[in-house]
Enzyme design. Structure first.
Site, PDB file in Angstrom:
ATOM      1  N   GLU A 274      27.620  14.290   8.492  1.00  0.00           N
ATOM      2  CA  GLU A 274      28.124  14.269   9.954  1.00  0.00           C
ATOM      3  C   GLU A 274      27.412  13.501  10.556  1.00  0.00           C
ATOM      4  OE1 GLU A 274      31.768  17.855   9.109  1.00  0.00           O
ATOM      5  OE2 GLU A 274      29.869  18.608   9.761  1.00  0.00           O
TER       6      GLU A 274
ATOM      7  N   ASP B 197       0.783  -1.409  -0.169  1.00  0.00           N
ATOM      8  CA  ASP B 197       0.618   0.034   0.475  1.00  0.00           C
ATOM      9  C   ASP B 197       0.388   1.017   0.380  1.00  0.00           C
ATOM     10  OD1 ASP B 197      -1.972   2.077   0.869  1.00  0.00           O
ATOM     11  OD2 ASP B 197      -2.119   0.857   2.115  1.00  0.00           O
TER      12      ASP B 197
ATOM     13  N   ARG C 199      30.370  21.647  -0.360  1.00  0.00           N
ATOM     14  CA  ARG C 199      30.158  21.808   1.640  1.00  0.00           C
ATOM     15  C   ARG C 199      29.026  22.420   1.663  1.00  0.00           C
ATOM     16  NH1 ARG C 199      35.003  20.996   3.272  1.00  0.00           N
ATOM     17  NH2 ARG C 199      34.735  22.266   4.835  1.00  0.00           N
TER      18      ARG C 199
ATOM     19  N   GLU D   5      34.430  20.106  -4.145  1.00  0.00           N
ATOM     20  CA  GLU D   5      33.751  19.086  -3.188  1.00  0.00           C
ATOM     21  C   GLU D   5      32.292  20.325  -2.872  1.00  0.00           C
ATOM     22  OE1 GLU D   5      34.261  19.101   1.591  1.00  0.00           O
ATOM     23  OE2 GLU D   5      36.402  19.789   0.609  1.00  0.00           O
TER      24      GLU D   5
ATOM     25  N   HIS E 244      29.864  17.308   3.020  1.00  0.00           N
ATOM     26  CA  HIS E 244      30.370  17.330   2.232  1.00  0.00           C
ATOM     27  C   HIS E 244      30.171  16.916   1.225  1.00  0.00           C
ATOM     28  CE1 HIS E 244      32.171  20.163   6.159  1.00  0.00           C
ATOM     29  NE2 HIS E 244      31.644  20.866   4.960  1.00  0.00           N
TER      30      HIS E 244
ATOM     31  N   ARG F 166      38.084  26.400   2.830  1.00  0.00           N
ATOM     32  CA  ARG F 166      36.676  25.472   3.892  1.00  0.00           C
ATOM     33  C   ARG F 166      35.502  26.568   3.663  1.00  0.00           C
ATOM     34  NH1 ARG F 166      37.736  20.542   5.240  1.00  0.00           N
ATOM     35  NH2 ARG F 166      40.775  19.933   5.346  1.00  0.00           N
TER      36      ARG F 166
END
Length: 470
Positions: free
Chosen positions: A132, A51, A360, A358, A269, A339
């Site tokens: 994290e 369902d 972030r 990357e 990240h 960063r």
């Protein structure tokens, strides 16, 4: 594995039950379980009925019947069941038309991989998410018409440094000082190692695990990169394993981006590269060892980042992390090593094989299938339209003067802002029928009704501190 090989694998491991897992639209695994004798080779084509009207963001009550079709390549033994249980991740199919279900997040991710190959830009996109999390010892929360609160606790929390414990041994990470301390300050090393070993049992390659910046049990476990769909599958296994190992030890885990006031939040990240004919197309001789293709990919992410946030930072709590001063990448720029930029180019290795970008901004509250697909679509749009990302920003963004900062665009400041951005900028997601208009409308409506409005209508405890005496 083939269906036949799955059955042989299950019999070899003494499976008595089969757990069928699939993903709802907001991003939680769902499942139901059948006895092993119900699984046959034909089950991998005919599937199992269920369902779908009770699954968040899915079918209406008058069209509820759907099928789960097990994917034989996902077969593993579940490490947490008392009875030996084969686990299979499933795709969702309409029982009448036999078409894949457009609101199945895994279907969207698979279509994104197909679209990448259709463009000719690459054969495979690889994703390496760094999700994290916090490991707590106690969590209580409630909200009703006349009261509302939350209370959380952690043996590691610096606020317990003065608690009477007879004896209190100290060794608690101070706010913003939890990055890489050895035991006994890092009290959760063994628990994270147990998670790593369980992850490896289900075939996930782990690169490292460590304590993160915040006090109160923040951690990170990094998986080796994988193709888009496989990376999203692994992210779900990661969350499942971490929560169940914590429960073994009487602890609990949250992937909420900002559960603690005054300390770092939890991001995700995400490292991304595209390969074609065995070559990393992001490697080159331009800025930070990138190719022109990679720079255009960054241009796509930066252009579409406000809309991406609606899928990559999809909770009201996400925007309590996306504020200046906590390493959170609010400002939309790119840089090598920096960063505080939304897009960073890691410089750990000069090898062309390791060259990647990357992103972030995302956080682990997202649905990985949708988030990774949206990231890829933004990247492809940047490459196809040769979107210039501008000049890199190698200064500390949070140290810029107001005049300099005025030229750096910002991520949305709330989920409502992100949803508005998605309404205005989503054509890139519709290419190749990867996302459909129906899926995006359902996502936006669901988020507004069930989260944005639900939070907006409720008094916040801190409002009583600010306003009760006015």
């Amino acid at each position: 594995m083939t269906p036949k090989e799955v059955l042989e694998f299950a019999e070899k491991n003494g499976a008595q039950m089969v757990d069928l897992k699939f993903m709802d639209l907001p991003g939680l695994w769902q499942h139901f379980t059948v006895p092993f004798h119900e699984l046959e080779e034909s089950s991998f084509e005919e599937g199992f009925g269920f369902d779908a009207s009770s699954i968040r963001g899915w079918q209406p009550i008058h069209a509820s019947d759907m099928l789960v079709i097990p994917d034989p390549d996902t077969a593993v033994m579940d490490p947490f069941t008392a009875v030996p249980t084969l686990s299979l991740i499933c795709n969702i199919v309409d029982p009448i038309t036999k078409e894949r279900y457009s609101r199945d997040p895994r279907n969207i991710a698979q279509k994104a991989e197909v679209y990448l190959r259709y463009t000719g830009i690459g054969d495979e996109a690889y994703f390496g998410p760094e999700a994290e999390f916090f490991i707590f010892d106690d969590i209580r929360f409630d909200q009703n018409s006349h009261s509302g609160y939350y209370f959380l606790d952690s043996e590691e929390g610096i606020w317990n440094s003065g608690r009477e414990e007879c004896p209190n041994l100290g060794y608690r990470p101070r706010h913003k000082e939890g990055y890489f301390p050895v035991p006994p300050t890092d009290s959760l090393m063994d628990l994270r190692t147990e998670v790593v070993l369980e992850m490896e049992k289900v075939g996930i390659v782990v690169e490292c695990q460590h304590h993160e910046v915040a006090t109160a049990g923040q951690g990170e476990i990094d998986m080796r990169f994988a193709s888009l769909v496989k990376a999203a599958d692994q992210l779900m296994w990661f969350k499942y394993i971490l929560k169940n190992v914590a429960r073994r030890h009487g602890k609990t885990v949250t992937f909420m981006p900002k559960p603690i006031f005054g300390d770092n939040g939890s991001g995700m990240h995400t490292h991304i590269s595209i390969w074609k004919d065995g070559r990393n197309v992001f490697a080159g001789d331009r800025y930070a060892g990138l190719s022109e293709t990679a720079l255009y990919a960054i241009g796509g992410i930066l252009k579409h980042c406000p809309a991406l946030c609606a899928l990559c930072n999809p909770t009201t709590n996400s925007y309590k992390r996306l504020v200046p001063g906590y390493e959170a990448p609010v400002n939309l720029a790119y840089s090598s090593r920096n960063r505080s930029a939304a897009v960073r180019i890691p410089m750990y290795s000069p090898s062309p094989k390791s060259k990647r970008i990357e992103f972030r901004t995302p956080d682990p509250s997202c649905n990985g299938y949708l988030a990774f697909s949206a990231m890829l679509m933004a990247i492809l749009d940047g490459i196809e339209n040769r979107i210039d990302p501008g000049e890199p920003l190698d200064k500390d963004i949070y140290g810029l003067s107001p005049e300099e900062l005025a030229h750096v665009p910002s991520a949305p400041g709330s989920l409502e802002e992100a949803l508005k951005a998605l309404e205005q900028d989503h054509e890139f997601l519709l290419k190749g029928d990867v996302f459909t208009q129906d899926v995006l409308e359902m996502w936006i409506n669901y988020k507004r009704k069930n989260e944005v409005d639900a939070v907006r209508m409720r008094p916040h405890p801190y409002e009583f501190f600010l306003y009760f005496d006015i």
